[in-house]
Design a protein around this motif. Structure first.
Motif, short mmCIF file in Angstrom:
data_model
loop_
_atom_site.label_atom_id
_atom_site.label_comp_id
_atom_site.label_asym_id
_atom_site.label_seq_id
_atom_site.Cartn_x
_atom_site.Cartn_y
_atom_site.Cartn_z
N SER A 32 -31.03 48.33 24.51
CA SER A 32 -31.52 48.63 25.86
C SER A 32 -32.78 49.48 25.74
N ALA A 62 -25.77 52.16 24.40
CA ALA A 62 -26.42 50.85 24.30
C ALA A 62 -25.77 50.01 23.19
N SER A 84 -26.96 47.91 30.57
CA SER A 84 -27.63 46.62 30.75
C SER A 84 -28.59 46.39 29.58
N PRO A 85 -28.67 45.21 28.98
CA PRO A 85 -27.88 44.02 29.31
C PRO A 85 -26.56 44.01 28.54
N GLU A 144 -32.52 42.75 31.09
CA GLU A 144 -32.14 44.14 31.37
C GLU A 144 -32.65 44.59 32.74
N CYS A 185 -31.18 46.88 36.70
CA CYS A 185 -30.08 47.45 37.49
C CYS A 185 -29.93 46.65 38.79
N VAL A 193 -28.08 50.99 34.28
CA VAL A 193 -29.23 51.61 33.62
C VAL A 193 -29.09 53.11 33.81
#
Lengths: 92, 384
Positions: free
Chosen positions: B50, B201, B207-208, B215, B217, B228
């Protein structure tokens, strides 16, 4: 090790471990009072002195025994502190 | 809340990726909807699955704290102190034995904890920093805030994923309603730090999630694929109505009720879906006598975690069956895209509800659900 080198190291500790702004430390002289409550001092409190003591022990390889010694005068200024460090290192 | 201890909101303070200040700052950040989520800049993210976050500018803190104060506070404590001071200034309330503090945090001071432990690993006992140690305690932020604003009534810290800020406000409302304090500064705080960000992460918690999609929100949207992270602190001043009136405070809104509970569920189960036999939403509506049809809006904790988004939607649909497709109520409104996920978001949801009702809307429900099953509900209305 010279007193100037010790003073430089002590100033570095003030920045790196006691989190003082470098510009503030640059204004500190060897005669500047350290303890809080003294006019014009750097304003160190008990937690600062504890951090300072432990870091000095580590950096200079000496032991500071605050239980059996009154270190009030030692921690009064960078000048007195640097002299103490040099004495403990067997330099002075 | 009984008649003698009605709880009102008289001030707010925030330090977030969008704005810093009191009520006006919260209002403007909600109105402007300035995008704050971007590639993280304060630490390297090479090789990290991320890369997005909502960060607070460092200058926000350095310009608001005296260097002698700042040097003794960790960054997360600085965020807390600045936001609490702003809330107190906004409310124009004095410190003293009548003022308490409740701090909600998801992660606490991870940065200091890492520094402290690394000191020991590298240098054994001589690496243990006396100045850092207080910050490894979860209560350090509440302590720093209490000292900064002179709060001498109860000081409480609550930890909870996703809903820490909501829970802090709810607990504060209970303290005021129960007469434990005349006023409480309550909210949430978290900071972005590299160790935490990378680990979350790598776990696929951001995300993702599971590497699916792009990626971002997107709570409650078809392409939601994880939260996020954001950072910041938002605090509200909750106050006994009589006390607020006596000192001439500006009353923004009333907390008509606050409730919380836990839905028994396996911690971090892959797809939580359990029904809530003791819904705090139903308890609140029943206690306050407010019909679901009277609700103007619902702010939810949905942050893009697909399973928890869906769970929140399902829980609200069960509680408000005749309103399961009403815009603004179900799905609820999420503020996560504006500020990123952090504990301050819960207080921002309550603040948003308070600002809504102060502009004339009907009662607003602030709802939260964490993956582990902690559920919160706060009902905000216009003071009568």
């Amino acid at each position: 090790m010279t007193q100037k080198e010790v003073l430089d190291d002590l100033k570095a500790i003030l920045v790196e471990r006691l989190m003082f702004d470098p510009s503030r430390v640059a204004e500190v002289t060897s005669e500047t009072r350290l303890p809080a409550g003294v006019e014009g001092s750097l304003g160190l409190d008990s937690l600062d002195f504890l951090e300072l003591s432990i870091t000095i022990e580590h950096r200079f390889g000496i032991v500071i025994d605050g239980e059996t010694q009154d270190l009030t005068e030692t921690f009064l200024s960078l000048d007195s502190l640097s002299r103490f460090v040099l004495a403990r290192m067997g330099v002075a | 809340m009984n008649e003698e201890r009605r709880v009102v909101i008289t001030g707010m303070g925030t330090v977030n990726a969008s704005s810093t200040g009191g009520t006006d700052a919260v209002l403007s950040s909600l109105a402007l909807r300035r995008p704050t989520i971007r590639t993280v800049r304060t630490f390297a993210i090479d090789g990290c699955p991320s890369c997005l976050g909502a960060e607070v500018e460092e200058s926000v803190l350095t310009t608001r704290l005296h260097p002698d104060v700042a040097r003794r506070l960790s960054r997360v404590c600085q965020l807390t102190v600045v936001a609490c001071r702003l809330a107190v200034e906004d409310s124009r309330i004095e410190g003293g034995p009548q003022l308490g503090v409740v701090v909600g945090t998801e992660y606490g001071d991870i940065r200091s904890t890492v520094d402290f432990v690394e000191g020991f690993i590298r240098y054994r006992h001589s690496g243990l920093s006396p100045m850092t140690f207080p910050n490894v305690l979860m209560s350090s932020m509440a302590g720093a805030a209490a000292i900064a604003i002179g709060a001498k009534a109860p000081s409480v810290t609550v930890n909870q994923a996703t809903v820490a800020g909501d829970l802090a406000v709810a607990r504060a409302a209970a303290l005021v309603a129960g007469g434990r304090a005349a006023a409480v500064v309550a909210g949430g705080v978290d900071e972005l730090c590299e160790a935490l960000y990378r680990r979350l992460a790598q776990m696929g918690a951001l995300s993702p999630m599971r590497g699916m999609g792009v990626e971002g929100c997107h709570p409650f949207a078809p392409d939601h694929n994880g939260p996020v992270l954001g950072e910041g602190a938002t605090f509200l001043v909750l106050e006994d109505l009589a006390y607020a009136r006596a000192r001439g405070a500006t009353i923004r809104a009333e907390v008509l009720g606050a409730a919380w509970g836990n839905i028994p569920t396996a911690p971090h189960t892959a797809r939580p879906s359990q029904a809530d036999a003791h819904s705090p939403v139903l308890r609140l509506l029943d206690h306050s006598g407010i019909a679901p049809s009277a609700l103007a809006r619902c702010y939810g904790s949905g942050n893009g975690d697909p399973e928890v988004d869906d769970w929140e939607r399902a829980l609200l649909a069960r509680d408000l069956p005749d309103h399961s497709c009403r815009p603004g109520l179900s799905p609820p409104v999420s503020l996560a895209p504006l500020f990123g996920q952090h504990a301050g978001l819960g207080a921002l949801r309550v603040a948003a509800g308070a600002l809504d009702v102060s502009q004339g809307t009907g009662p607003v429900l602030v709802h939260g659900i964490a993956r582990g099953g902690c559920r919160t509900a706060i009902l905000v209305g216009s003071p009568v």
